[in-house]
Enzyme design. Structure first.
Site, mmCIF file in Angstrom:
data_model
loop_
_atom_site.group_PDB
_atom_site.id
_atom_site.type_symbol
_atom_site.label_atom_id
_atom_site.label_comp_id
_atom_site.label_asym_id
_atom_site.label_seq_id
_atom_site.Cartn_x
_atom_site.Cartn_y
_atom_site.Cartn_z
ATOM 1 N N ASP A 37 6.636 5.055 7.739
ATOM 2 C CA ASP A 37 8.211 5.141 8.135
ATOM 3 C C ASP A 37 8.949 4.886 7.186
ATOM 4 O OD1 ASP A 37 10.253 6.149 9.661
ATOM 5 O OD2 ASP A 37 10.238 4.201 11.273
ATOM 6 N N HIS A 54 9.868 11.842 1.202
ATOM 7 C CA HIS A 54 8.476 12.279 1.508
ATOM 8 C C HIS A 54 7.512 12.609 0.344
ATOM 9 C CE1 HIS A 54 9.950 12.567 5.466
ATOM 10 N NE2 HIS A 54 10.830 13.415 5.452
ATOM 11 N N LEU A 148 -14.741 5.799 3.080
ATOM 12 C CA LEU A 148 -13.986 5.920 3.930
ATOM 13 C C LEU A 148 -13.278 7.184 4.516
ATOM 14 C CD1 LEU A 148 -11.057 4.040 4.660
ATOM 15 C CD2 LEU A 148 -10.014 5.582 2.900
HETATM 16 C C1 FPP Z 1 8.798 9.130 8.725
HETATM 17 O O1 FPP Z 1 9.708 8.662 7.767
HETATM 18 C C2 FPP Z 1 7.894 9.682 7.838
HETATM 19 C C3 FPP Z 1 7.563 10.970 8.152
HETATM 20 C C4 FPP Z 1 7.731 11.772 9.171
HETATM 21 C C5 FPP Z 1 6.316 11.756 7.208
HETATM 22 C C6 FPP Z 1 5.281 11.008 6.530
HETATM 23 C C7 FPP Z 1 4.752 11.730 5.273
HETATM 24 C C8 FPP Z 1 4.387 11.260 4.429
HETATM 25 C C9 FPP Z 1 4.435 9.530 4.027
HETATM 26 C C10 FPP Z 1 3.764 11.923 3.327
HETATM 27 C C11 FPP Z 1 2.548 12.354 4.071
HETATM 28 C C12 FPP Z 1 1.594 12.780 2.887
HETATM 29 C C13 FPP Z 1 0.256 13.494 3.193
HETATM 30 C C14 FPP Z 1 -0.444 13.318 2.117
HETATM 31 C C15 FPP Z 1 0.240 14.225 4.208
HETATM 32 P P1 FPP Z 1 11.195 9.098 8.135
HETATM 33 O O2 FPP Z 1 11.411 10.511 7.381
HETATM 34 O O3 FPP Z 1 11.282 9.188 9.672
HETATM 35 O O4 FPP Z 1 11.970 8.223 7.524
HETATM 36 P P2 FPP Z 1 13.556 7.555 8.103
HETATM 37 O O5 FPP Z 1 13.181 7.075 9.567
HETATM 38 O O6 FPP Z 1 14.158 6.629 7.100
HETATM 39 O O7 FPP Z 1 14.395 8.818 8.389
#
Ligand code: FPP
Length: 257
Positions: A37, A54, A148
């Site tokens: 997050d 992201h 893994l």
């Molecule tokens: C939450 O942060 C994150 C997500 C909804 C997406 C997570 C995805 C990745 C870390 C990349 C994934 C990679 C692969 C390889 C599939 P947020 O956007 O809610 O952050 P915020 O709360 O600060 O707005």
């Protein structure tokens, strides 16, 4: 942050290096689940669009997979997209749906080399064709790997998972294959998407939020939780090692004494 939660949280700063942390190789958590997050906030702090967060978050996945594998973690479950994330703006959803393809497009040869087995946990409904194709290819190509297990929770929601499990069980009861009195923990577990996986030993959530957000609600019943204020794009191998080090100091009693 509420005072009562402070003991679950990292007191160490992001500059701490894992050279100082000694891990017990015999007590490495077998299954680590991560709620990644803070990508949006990371981007906002830098005056960048959310998708830049992201993109950066995807690079972190790479580092953590490698470290988890080196440490001998057996399963790493990453919450990449929830059943609720469809509510985000279309451009952001479209971008998030491209990430598995990008990540696996770049990393699959290395994942093969490192004996990593890719899995998918979530609803296949609504996933774009290109996303499914990329993940299915990786799942297929890595199916015989024995290192893994990299379990992507994609279009995953714990309540959805449990509702589906209940429907499966109800169907078996209707067909006479199961009696209501036979339903126990094992029956429920065997109908979840994690049927053949151990429950997470350690759950990590980044970005300072102290909630589960519909993630593995059944499976984390006895997991150790570790929360950190570090935003996911800033999370690194040292933080991961720190989380494991703290996990190793916890006394797990599973309801016993
Ligand atoms: C939450 O942060 C994150 C997500 C909804 C997406 C997570 C995805 C990745 C870390 C990349 C994934 C990679 C692969 C390889 C599939 P947020 O956007 O809610 O952050 P915020 O709360 O600060 O707005």
């Amino acid at each position: 942050m509420l005072e009562k939660f402070s003991k679950w949280k990292s007191s160490l700063t992001p500059t701490k290096t894992d050279g100082e942390l000694e891990l017990d190789p015999a007590a490495v958590p077998r299954h680590v689940a991560i709620i990644m997050d803070g990508n949006g906030r990371w981007a906002k702090q830098k005056g960048l669009p959310r998708i830049a967060g992201h993109r950066e978050g995807m690079k972190v996945v790479n580092k953590i997979v490698r470290r988890a594998n080196e440490l001998g973690v057996e399963v790493l479950t990453l919450y990449a997209f929830s059943t609720e994330n469809w509510k985000r703006p279309k451009t952001e959803v479209d971008y998030l749906m491209k990430l598995p393809e990008r990540f696996l497009g770049m990393e699959l040869p290395k994942l093969m080399e490192e004996n990593v087995k890719v899995r998918l946990m979530g609803s296949l409904d609504h996933l774009p064709e290109h996303t499914l194709r990329a993940v299915n290819k990786a799942v297929y190509e890595t199916k015989d790997n024995t290192g893994l297990i990299l379990n992507f929770a994609l279009n995953y929601g714990s309540r959805f998972e449990m509702v589906e499990a209940m429907k499966e069980i109800a169907l078996k009861v209707e067909k006479g294959e199961l009696k209501p009195s036979d339903i126990d923990d094992k029956v429920i577990e065997s109908n979840l998407m994690t049927a053949d996986l151990k429950d997470p030993d350690l759950l990590i959530r980044t970005s300072g939020e102290i909630r589960l957000s519909n993630f593995m609600l059944w499976q984390v019943a006895y997991s150790e939780f570790w929360f950190t204020d570090v935003l996911w794009p800033d999370f690194n191998e040292e933080h991961f090692t720190e989380a494991i080090s703290i996990y190793q100091k916890r006394a797990r009693r599973f309801g016993g004494v």
